[in-house]
Design a protein around this motif. Sequence first.
Motif, mmCIF file in Angstrom:
data_model
loop_
_atom_site.group_PDB
_atom_site.id
_atom_site.type_symbol
_atom_site.label_atom_id
_atom_site.label_comp_id
_atom_site.label_asym_id
_atom_site.label_seq_id
_atom_site.Cartn_x
_atom_site.Cartn_y
_atom_site.Cartn_z
ATOM 1 N N ILE A 66 -3.382 43.769 -67.186
ATOM 2 C CA ILE A 66 -3.177 42.848 -66.048
ATOM 3 C C ILE A 66 -2.240 43.440 -64.994
ATOM 4 C CG2 ILE A 66 -3.732 40.677 -67.226
ATOM 5 C CD1 ILE A 66 -0.694 40.174 -67.462
ATOM 6 N N ASP A 67 -1.500 44.475 -65.350
ATOM 7 C CA ASP A 67 -0.650 45.133 -64.363
ATOM 8 C C ASP A 67 -1.286 46.402 -63.792
ATOM 9 O OD1 ASP A 67 1.337 43.216 -64.605
ATOM 10 O OD2 ASP A 67 2.193 44.218 -66.357
ATOM 11 N N SER A 68 -2.606 46.541 -63.945
ATOM 12 C CA SER A 68 -3.299 47.659 -63.288
ATOM 13 C C SER A 68 -3.863 47.160 -61.951
ATOM 14 C CB SER A 68 -4.414 48.201 -64.184
ATOM 15 O OG SER A 68 -5.358 47.191 -64.483
ATOM 16 N N GLU A 69 -4.256 48.093 -61.110
ATOM 17 C CA GLU A 69 -4.734 47.727 -59.768
ATOM 18 C C GLU A 69 -6.058 48.410 -59.455
ATOM 19 O OE1 GLU A 69 -0.443 47.078 -57.506
ATOM 20 O OE2 GLU A 69 -1.714 48.766 -56.921
ATOM 21 N N ILE A 70 -6.939 47.674 -58.789
ATOM 22 C CA ILE A 70 -8.245 48.220 -58.407
ATOM 23 C C ILE A 70 -8.392 48.156 -56.886
ATOM 24 C CG2 ILE A 70 -10.750 48.021 -58.698
ATOM 25 C CD1 ILE A 70 -9.992 46.199 -61.204
ATOM 26 N N TYR A 71 -8.803 49.280 -56.313
ATOM 27 C CA TYR A 71 -9.093 49.367 -54.882
ATOM 28 C C TYR A 71 -10.597 49.593 -54.749
ATOM 29 C CZ TYR A 71 -4.070 49.719 -54.446
ATOM 30 O OH TYR A 71 -2.731 49.447 -54.519
ATOM 31 N N LEU A 72 -11.297 48.620 -54.180
ATOM 32 C CA LEU A 72 -12.757 48.733 -54.061
ATOM 33 C C LEU A 72 -13.122 49.518 -52.811
ATOM 34 C CD1 LEU A 72 -13.719 45.007 -54.808
ATOM 35 C CD2 LEU A 72 -13.671 46.930 -56.434
ATOM 36 N N ALA A 73 -14.034 50.470 -52.974
ATOM 37 C CA ALA A 73 -14.408 51.290 -51.820
ATOM 38 C C ALA A 73 -15.784 51.899 -52.024
ATOM 39 C CB ALA A 73 -13.365 52.392 -51.616
ATOM 40 N N SER A 74 -16.240 52.645 -51.035
ATOM 41 C CA SER A 74 -17.547 53.312 -51.064
ATOM 42 C C SER A 74 -17.482 54.575 -51.921
ATOM 43 C CB SER A 74 -17.919 53.718 -49.637
ATOM 44 O OG SER A 74 -17.037 54.754 -49.223
ATOM 45 N N PRO A 75 -18.632 55.141 -52.278
ATOM 46 C CA PRO A 75 -18.629 56.422 -52.998
ATOM 47 C C PRO A 75 -17.937 57.542 -52.210
ATOM 48 C CG PRO A 75 -20.769 55.368 -53.192
ATOM 49 C CD PRO A 75 -19.979 54.552 -52.207
ATOM 50 N N ALA A 76 -18.061 57.537 -50.887
ATOM 51 C CA ALA A 76 -17.426 58.590 -50.077
ATOM 52 C C ALA A 76 -15.913 58.515 -50.207
ATOM 53 C CB ALA A 76 -17.838 58.444 -48.609
ATOM 54 N N VAL A 77 -15.369 57.310 -50.098
ATOM 55 C CA VAL A 77 -13.917 57.117 -50.202
ATOM 56 C C VAL A 77 -13.447 57.403 -51.633
ATOM 57 C CG1 VAL A 77 -12.090 55.358 -50.117
ATOM 58 C CG2 VAL A 77 -13.767 55.514 -48.261
ATOM 59 N N ALA A 78 -14.228 56.953 -52.624
ATOM 60 C CA ALA A 78 -13.853 57.190 -54.023
ATOM 61 C C ALA A 78 -13.789 58.688 -54.307
ATOM 62 C CB ALA A 78 -14.849 56.497 -54.948
ATOM 63 N N ALA A 79 -14.797 59.422 -53.853
ATOM 64 C CA ALA A 79 -14.837 60.866 -54.108
ATOM 65 C C ALA A 79 -13.683 61.580 -53.397
ATOM 66 C CB ALA A 79 -16.183 61.435 -53.667
ATOM 67 N N ALA A 80 -13.420 61.191 -52.160
ATOM 68 C CA ALA A 80 -12.312 61.815 -51.413
ATOM 69 C C ALA A 80 -10.989 61.528 -52.113
ATOM 70 C CB ALA A 80 -12.292 61.294 -49.974
ATOM 71 N N SER A 81 -10.833 60.307 -52.622
ATOM 72 C CA SER A 81 -9.594 59.924 -53.312
ATOM 73 C C SER A 81 -9.427 60.693 -54.619
ATOM 74 C CB SER A 81 -9.588 58.419 -53.592
ATOM 75 O OG SER A 81 -9.762 57.693 -52.389
ATOM 76 N N ALA A 82 -10.547 60.995 -55.275
ATOM 77 C CA ALA A 82 -10.477 61.766 -56.521
ATOM 78 C C ALA A 82 -9.914 63.163 -56.244
ATOM 79 C CB ALA A 82 -11.858 61.868 -57.162
ATOM 80 N N ILE A 83 -10.265 63.717 -55.106
ATOM 81 C CA ILE A 83 -9.815 65.078 -54.762
ATOM 82 C C ILE A 83 -8.330 65.101 -54.406
ATOM 83 C CG2 ILE A 83 -10.092 66.963 -53.079
ATOM 84 C CD1 ILE A 83 -13.116 66.021 -52.975
ATOM 85 N N THR A 84 -7.900 64.136 -53.602
ATOM 86 C CA THR A 84 -6.508 64.160 -53.127
ATOM 87 C C THR A 84 -5.541 63.499 -54.110
ATOM 88 O OG1 THR A 84 -6.762 62.060 -51.980
ATOM 89 C CG2 THR A 84 -7.269 64.056 -50.718
ATOM 90 N N GLY A 85 -6.064 62.629 -54.987
ATOM 91 C CA GLY A 85 -5.178 61.907 -55.907
ATOM 92 C C GLY A 85 -4.532 60.704 -55.251
ATOM 93 N N LYS A 86 -4.909 60.430 -54.025
ATOM 94 C CA LYS A 86 -4.422 59.208 -53.361
ATOM 95 C C LYS A 86 -5.555 58.638 -52.508
ATOM 96 C CE LYS A 86 -2.300 61.804 -49.631
ATOM 97 N NZ LYS A 86 -1.108 62.168 -48.908
ATOM 98 N N LEU A 87 -5.422 57.381 -52.144
ATOM 99 C CA LEU A 87 -6.471 56.714 -51.369
ATOM 100 C C LEU A 87 -6.761 57.511 -50.094
ATOM 101 C CD1 LEU A 87 -8.274 54.205 -51.278
ATOM 102 C CD2 LEU A 87 -6.407 52.979 -50.177
ATOM 103 N N SER A 88 -8.015 58.007 -49.985
ATOM 104 C CA SER A 88 -8.351 58.922 -48.882
ATOM 105 C C SER A 88 -9.770 58.703 -48.427
ATOM 106 C CB SER A 88 -8.237 60.385 -49.348
ATOM 107 O OG SER A 88 -6.969 60.656 -49.882
ATOM 108 N N GLN A 89 -10.108 59.260 -47.272
ATOM 109 C CA GLN A 89 -11.484 59.236 -46.791
ATOM 110 C C GLN A 89 -11.925 60.670 -46.491
ATOM 111 O OE1 GLN A 89 -11.717 56.993 -43.125
ATOM 112 N NE2 GLN A 89 -9.602 57.495 -42.615
ATOM 113 N N PRO A 90 -13.235 60.896 -46.387
ATOM 114 C CA PRO A 90 -13.706 62.273 -46.190
ATOM 115 C C PRO A 90 -13.042 62.983 -45.012
ATOM 116 C CG PRO A 90 -15.539 60.876 -46.752
ATOM 117 C CD PRO A 90 -14.365 59.960 -46.579
ATOM 118 N N SER A 91 -12.723 62.272 -43.936
ATOM 119 C CA SER A 91 -12.116 62.937 -42.776
ATOM 120 C C SER A 91 -10.742 63.524 -43.122
ATOM 121 C CB SER A 91 -12.004 61.966 -41.597
ATOM 122 O OG SER A 91 -11.189 60.874 -41.941
#
Lengths: 164, 421
Positions: B392-417
């Motif tokens: 219950i103390d975890s957090e979810i940020y809903l986003a598109s596959p593009a944003v999810a993939a970019a965030s996976a690379i940077t380790g923080k909430l990011s977009q392809p640009s």
Amino acid sequence: MKANGTVFKYGDNVDTDVIIPARYLNSSDGNELAKYCMEDIDKDFAKKVQKGDIIVANKNFGCGSSREHAPLAIKCAGVSCVIAETFARIFYRNAINIGLPIIECPEAAKGIEAGDNVEVDFDSGMIYNKTKGTQFQGQAFPPFMQNIIKSGGLMNYINAKEEE
Amino acid sequence: MGMTMTQKILAAHAGLEKVEAGQLIEADLDLVLANDITGPVAIHEVEKLNKKTVFDKDKIALVPDHFTPNKDIKSAEHCKCVREYAYAQGITNYFELGEVGIEHALLPEKGLIVAGETCIGADSHTCTYGALGAFSTGVGSTDMGAGMITGKAWFKVPSAIKFVLTGKPKEWVSGKDVILHIIGMIGVDGALYRSMEFVGDGIKNLSMDDRFTIANMAIEAGAKNGIFPVDELTEEYMKEHSTKSYTKYEADEDAVYDETYTIDLSALEPTVAFPHLPENTKTVAESGDIKIDQVVIGSCTNGRIEDLRIAAKVLEGKHVAKGMRCIVIPATQKIYLQAVDEGLVHTFIHAGAIVSTPTCGPCLGGHMGILASGERAVSTTNRNFVGRMGHIDSEIYLASPAVAAASAITGKLSQPSDLGL
């Protein structure tokens, strides 16, 4: 038919994931589910709730997943009625279908606090806050839905209709 | 007074010339769906009925997709219950492991639902098929069980909100951004009890996968259904996937809508819904520095081939951040195989992601990627409620596959640009 009990009060958008988290959905036994009812929003609910108690919430109660386990958990926990400003539509149908009484009444949702003693008259739709000495007119079900409730749920209603 | 698209479909299935918002009707069903969580409850409920056999063994779909491959003994028992019922009743569309996929990606792919049909499913995201111009809505297990035996369901005819979509989305902006933007605008009960009808010349710039994503999340605005008109792209999709005949419905010109919103798709930016409601939206650009532990790319919302292509395009030649757990879940076996053939799976694995067999798994905190306390995920799924994907103390940020993939690379909430893409 009447309900009478102590109120547990919640806010807006109480979702079915907090009413019964998916980690418990490997069971479909109402009494088992009731042990974990409201766990993620009110940890001690299942311990505190007494037979006949009433849940009062603000808007969009029961939003999210279609899991019928949610009204079932509430019913099996002993809750006699849920009063809310509005209900999410799948929860609304599910509650009627399994025989959990629910009433939409924005005024009651505002005028009732946690711990209040409340009585609900399902025939008239009247809600009495006995602690505060106030009363509210809840929305009665349309006749079609009343017939489902009187039959004891959707399945009995279908059987009865077939026999007609 | 004319009828909306939804009202026309409901009228036709209730044998009525005309219906009005608020009217209670009984409609014939073309498809009735349940999964491994809701199915057992429905199967138990139908025991109470005098009539025991299903109304049409070809018009029922039983899809064990949530806790499969069976995550524990209790789940295995649920799947067994569904399997045995399907065999006993001779249900055509029961899908065993190896055939099964996430229900709302699988049924359109198998051509089981087409334009003009009505469908109820004991899963809230059944509204997905509105993308094909069908009326489809989520119900509970008892309604599903009743529909499975009688072939009918009662509905209160909904009023509707009209969304006029114009323009063309920018690169890296997809259906997910459109629907998150809309939910952010009208709120999680903004369409309560009502239809969301999407029209406008911007629709031609949305792929079928975009439309499935948009219709899928109509429930996240409280809607009864979301629906798109049928255009050339829809017809092409249906001809490719189905042998069923379909009916195109359009709203009457004098149909009455409660509200109308016009949305310029070209003005939308990559969007994210912050915890703990899908309406808490911001653009990624205005989100600030949010460290992320896990990324999930998949689900009935965003596990289709186009979603995987976009994610692979972002991840190609790059690697996920140190400590990042990136989980990719193709929604069906067909999509999975397509992703293998196109080299997408190769890209994901080289980038340090894992690729899972189709399952709803982590979306509802079932299995295959549960969050610990304090952890944050960027997820292409549909709900970010408290405890939805784990603690219950975890957090979810809903986003598109593009944003999810970019965030996976940077380790923080990011977009392809942010990656120079």
